[in-house]
Enzyme design. Sequence first.
Site, short mmCIF file in Angstrom:
data_model
loop_
_atom_site.label_atom_id
_atom_site.label_comp_id
_atom_site.label_asym_id
_atom_site.label_seq_id
_atom_site.Cartn_x
_atom_site.Cartn_y
_atom_site.Cartn_z
CG HIS A 143 -0.24 0.29 2.16
ND1 HIS A 143 -0.03 -0.78 3.20
CD2 HIS A 143 -0.61 1.53 3.33
CE1 HIS A 143 0.84 -0.92 4.28
NE2 HIS A 143 0.58 0.88 4.82
CG HIS A 199 0.30 4.45 5.33
ND1 HIS A 199 -0.34 3.74 5.94
CD2 HIS A 199 -0.82 5.40 4.39
CE1 HIS A 199 -2.11 4.56 5.54
NE2 HIS A 199 -2.13 4.88 4.66
CG ASP A 251 4.81 3.26 7.31
OD1 ASP A 251 3.87 3.51 6.52
OD2 ASP A 251 4.69 2.34 7.88
CG HIS A 252 3.97 0.00 3.97
ND1 HIS A 252 4.13 -1.04 4.68
CD2 HIS A 252 4.27 1.18 5.18
CE1 HIS A 252 4.12 -0.94 5.48
NE2 HIS A 252 3.70 0.61 5.99
CG HIS A 283 -3.70 0.20 6.75
ND1 HIS A 283 -3.92 0.23 8.36
CD2 HIS A 283 -2.83 0.53 5.89
CE1 HIS A 283 -2.66 1.84 8.48
NE2 HIS A 283 -2.09 0.85 7.32
CG ASP A 297 0.29 -2.07 7.47
OD1 ASP A 297 2.02 -1.62 8.09
OD2 ASP A 297 0.93 -0.05 7.87
CG HIS A 316 4.75 -2.02 11.37
ND1 HIS A 316 4.92 -0.96 11.34
CD2 HIS A 316 3.82 -1.64 9.81
CE1 HIS A 316 4.66 0.36 10.55
NE2 HIS A 316 3.74 0.17 9.81
FE FE Z 1 3.05 0.21 8.31
ZN ZN Z 2 0.25 1.32 6.39
#
Ligand code: FE
Ligand code: ZN
Length: 256
Positions: free
Chosen positions: A55, A57, A59-60, A113, A130, A168
Amino acid sequence: MRIEAIPAFEDNYIWAIRGMGPIGRVAVVDPGEAAPVERFLARTQDQLVAILVTHRHADHTGGIAELVARHPVPVYGPALEAADVVTHPLRDGERVTLAALGLDFEVLHLPGHTLGHIAYYRPGMLFCGDVLFGAGCGRVFEGTLEEMHASLARIAALPRDTKLYCAHEYTQSCLRFAQQVEPCNALIAARSEQVSRLRAAGLPSVPSTLAEELDTNPFLRWQAPAVIEAATAWLGHAPASDAETFAAIRRWRDSL
Ligand code: FE
Ligand code: ZN
């Protein structure tokens, strides 16, 4: 095939999938930063052959531009988002063939999410980003609680020995909430102790198996009497459906 966790940021895992084909080739899932992947490649001398994204985001996805500048590889990802970095958009039911690794995956579209979130499945493993965490699930930022419930129900229907590679290291805090929901669940207490030992030794608490999650994850246990009872107490009335039980548990968690 070997799978390794590359830690990133505070609590992210970038999964490195080292294939069954020629030795020394690797794909990475959700590289939120480039530097840890570069260090991994330098240490293993593996060649990066593909990037998989679940996805959009940061942090990905944050490390992708830097990685592809140095390693011109295909970037597989959701058709509905992350168009700025994805070169091979994927929809539900499509297959990704990583010929260089001798592996293929089926794409599951699992919204909730984010609206476009996808996961990568092959028998024995799911890279779920996530959507699901150890004893927890992702926050529902987009889409509805009903959609998230449907996404988790698809995961729950996979074979019980499926390993769940989430993005995570949240298991300890998720288990504390799981114990609030089900104070009498001995399997949650046992998993808590096991995860504390792993974390004290500096080891990841994931992947888990779907069987473990079905026993201890309150976000998959909408049919467990103790979870329905806890949802009833939180709502002030009995939930009318599995989705409402899930929604109550998710909103309870969000309220803490
Ligand atoms: Fe994340
Ligand atoms: Zn995420």
